[in-house]
Design an enzyme around this catalytic site. Structure first.
Site, PDB file in Angstrom:
ATOM      1  NE  ARG A 195      -4.293  -1.302  -0.035  1.00  0.00           N
ATOM      2  CZ  ARG A 195      -4.470  -2.278  -0.937  1.00  0.00           C
ATOM      3  NH1 ARG A 195      -3.524  -2.542  -1.820  1.00  0.00           N
ATOM      4  NH2 ARG A 195      -5.594  -2.964  -0.977  1.00  0.00           N
ATOM      5  CG  HIS A 236      -3.742  -0.870  -7.152  1.00  0.00           C
ATOM      6  ND1 HIS A 236      -4.004  -0.213  -5.971  1.00  0.00           N
ATOM      7  CD2 HIS A 236      -3.820  -2.194  -6.851  1.00  0.00           C
ATOM      8  CE1 HIS A 236      -4.230  -1.092  -5.017  1.00  0.00           C
ATOM      9  NE2 HIS A 236      -4.124  -2.311  -5.522  1.00  0.00           N
TER      10      HIS A 236
END
Ligand code: NAP
Length: 314
Positions: free
Chosen positions: A229, A277
């Protein structure tokens, strides 16, 4: 009579309908209904919901939930929004997701290991220059987070001849991997890592963990891959270390703000590879099967799948 299972998301109509179709095909005995089409009585009776980053106000209209099943692996947002509710939260734990992530870890480790950013730069400059070759056995990959994704990634890297060490909260036994835990253990892994791979969840303990002090402990010219993250890495500190050359290149798939804003300096940084992502996208087909299995087991035995530890934060 079985209660219907609401599907609660903030996705587009098309995306939500694709998920509902796929989930319904995986569990034909169940009735999966878009939250927006639920009657008040159906909402009152629902004991399970399937969620994809839902609006917490919608979930609040389901007063009798025992547990919710997220179709994503990361839970920091779900915990922020729903962590204080009385029901349990199950995240997606899917071997196919772990396989996809391990493939991405191998791909981008090889990208750094075989100096692809430097050769791409040489081509742009029409420079014919052979860089020194290092064998995988002379390269240590440090994996932060040895959970479902990190432990399979370690196996795949080992199979290619890399040395692998890693860090988890609790000590664990992984064949041929030097595993460390605690703050001292983190320092040991970072100090050894020619390539540091972050596969940590975002929790109060991991937020900002990879700051200037920690990242400056890598061997000179190390690479960083962040597939966990964004906020685990302090971006300003990373930029300073890249400028100084103590880190050579960073591959970033996750960011504090996604999509990465157009004005971000990361886009054009020569020592940063930006990915949108994509290292391990959810596979709808396998995810729907996992969710169906979890729901079948619960209906048959009352047993919940592994749920998120709300205190630990993952
Ligand atoms: P997981 O099975 O829960 O594993 C998390 C690992 O991190 C565990 O080894 C855990 O230690 C370790 N950890 C957590 N907090 C720690 C701390 N404070 N100190 C040391 N170790 C700590 O999670 P996963 O399924 O592998 O997924 C990891 C993360 O990948 C997700 O949370 C998500 O953020 C990210 N992800 C990214 C993508 C993408 O496309 N980029 C896709 C899917 C997931 P223990 O083993 O001791 O518990």
């Amino acid at each position: 009579m079985r209660s219907v299972i609401p599907y609660v998301s903030q996705q587009s109509e098309q995306e939500a309908s694709d998920w509902i179709d796929r989930l319904s095909r995986s569990m034909p005995d169940e009735q999966i209904v878009d939250f927006k089409e639920l009657s008040i009585e159906q909402a009152r009776q629902a004991d399970i919901a399937i969620i994809a980053n839902p609006d917490p106000a919608d979930v609040a209209k389901l007063p009798n939930l025992k547990w919710v099943q997220s179709v994503w692996a990361g839970v920091e947002r779900v915990l922020t929004d729903l962590g204080n509710r009385p029901f349990e939260i199950a995240r997606l734990v899917d071997p196919e997701l772990a396989r996809t992530m391990a493939e991405a870890v191998l791909a981008w480790t090889l990208y750094l290991h075989r100096d692809m950013p430097a050769y791409a730069d040489q081509q742009r400059r029409k420079a014919w220059n052979e860089l020194p070759y290092r064998k995988p056995g002379d390269r240590t990959i440090g994996i932060l987070g040895l959970g479902k994704l990190g432990s399979l990634s370690a196996d795949v890297l080992l199979s290619q001849g890399f040395k692998v060490c890693g860090w988890s909260r609790r000590p664990k036994d992984l064949k041929n991997v030097e595993v460390y835990s605690g703050q001292d253990g983190l320092i040991k892994v970072v100090e050894k890592a020619d390539i540091l791979v972050c596969l940590l969840p975002l929790t109060p303990d991991t937020m900002g963990l990879l700051n200037a002090e920690m990242l400056s402990k890598t061997p000179s010219g190390a690479g960083l891959i962040n597939f966990g993250r964004g906020p685990v890495v302090v971006t300003e500190d990373l930029l300073r270390l890249l400028e100084a050359g103590s880190l050579k290149h960073a591959v970033l798939d996750v960011f504090e703000h996604e999509p990465l804003p157009k004005e971000s300096s990361l886009w054009n940084h020569p020592a940063i590879t930006v990915l949108p992502h994509i290292s391990a996208p959810t596979d709808q087909e396998s995810a729907a099967k996992i969710v169906a299995d979890n729901i079948h087991r619960y209906r048959a035995t009352g047993e919940l799948p592994e749920t998120v530890d709300k205190v630990r934060g993952y």
